[in-house]
Every structure is written in structure tokens, then in C-alpha cells.
Design a protein around this motif. Structure first.
Motif, short mmCIF file in Angstrom:
data_model
loop_
_atom_site.label_atom_id
_atom_site.label_comp_id
_atom_site.label_asym_id
_atom_site.label_seq_id
_atom_site.Cartn_x
_atom_site.Cartn_y
_atom_site.Cartn_z
N VAL A 126 35.35 -24.61 24.90
CA VAL A 126 36.22 -25.50 24.13
C VAL A 126 35.45 -26.74 23.73
O VAL A 126 34.73 -27.33 24.54
N THR A 127 35.60 -27.14 22.46
CA THR A 127 35.04 -28.40 21.96
C THR A 127 36.19 -29.18 21.34
O THR A 127 36.98 -28.62 20.58
N ILE A 128 36.29 -30.46 21.68
CA ILE A 128 37.34 -31.31 21.13
C ILE A 128 36.68 -32.44 20.35
O ILE A 128 35.81 -33.15 20.87
N LEU A 129 37.08 -32.56 19.07
CA LEU A 129 36.54 -33.59 18.18
C LEU A 129 37.66 -34.54 17.78
O LEU A 129 38.80 -34.10 17.55
N ASN A 130 37.36 -35.83 17.66
CA ASN A 130 38.39 -36.76 17.20
C ASN A 130 38.56 -36.65 15.70
O ASN A 130 37.88 -35.86 15.04
N SER A 131 39.45 -37.43 15.12
CA SER A 131 39.76 -37.32 13.70
C SER A 131 38.57 -37.69 12.81
O SER A 131 38.51 -37.29 11.65
#
Length: 78
Positions: free
Chosen positions: A17-22
Motif C-alpha cells: 500500500v502507498t498513500i499519497l496526499n492531495s
């Protein structure tokens, strides 16, 4: 916690899983763990704080036993 359903004819062996901000900046990246009660469910526990959820992108990559890979992305509503 994020719950991910990943299935394959040749057994899913890993989910990342990779989470990127806006803005597209990576907040965190890591491996999900297989949920023992449901073999097609994987769980990823987030660790980074994200003060602005709208526009956040969650990218999931899954691999199977022969090392085939697929991915999906979800953007949290703006």
C-alpha cells in the motif's frame, strides 16, 4: 486500518500500500498483512497522520505466486 480484498487463481502472495496526499507527496508505504480469518482479505494499518483527506490517493499493488502484479488506486472524495 485499510481492508483490501485481493484474489487470484495462483494465490496472492503480497499486497503493498502507498498513500499519497492531495499534492502527490508520499505519506507512507508498506506491506499489508494477510487476515487469517478470511484468506482473500489483507489489512494495512496506517501510521502517518493526514490532516487533509480529500484528494488523498491510496494505491494498492498485489502480486501472485508467479510474480504477476496488478494495482488499483482509490482517491478519497474531494
Amino acid at each position: 486500518k485499510l481492508r483490501i480484498k485481493a484474489t487470484d487463481d495462483f494465490e496472492v502472495t503480497s499486497v503493498e500500500v502507498t498513500i499519497l496526499n492531495s499534492s502527490g507527496k508520499r505519506l507512507e508505504k508498506g506491506k499489508a498483512e494477510k487476515y487469517r480469518r478470511k484468506p482473500s482479505t489483507w489489512v494495512y494499518t496506517t501510521v502517518a497522520t493526514n490532516p487533509q483527506l480529500p484528494g488523498t490517493r491510496i494505491q494498492v499493488t498485489a502480486k501472485d505466486r508467479p510474480e504477476n502484479m496488478t494495482w488499483s488506486e482509490v482517491v478519497i472524495g474531494e
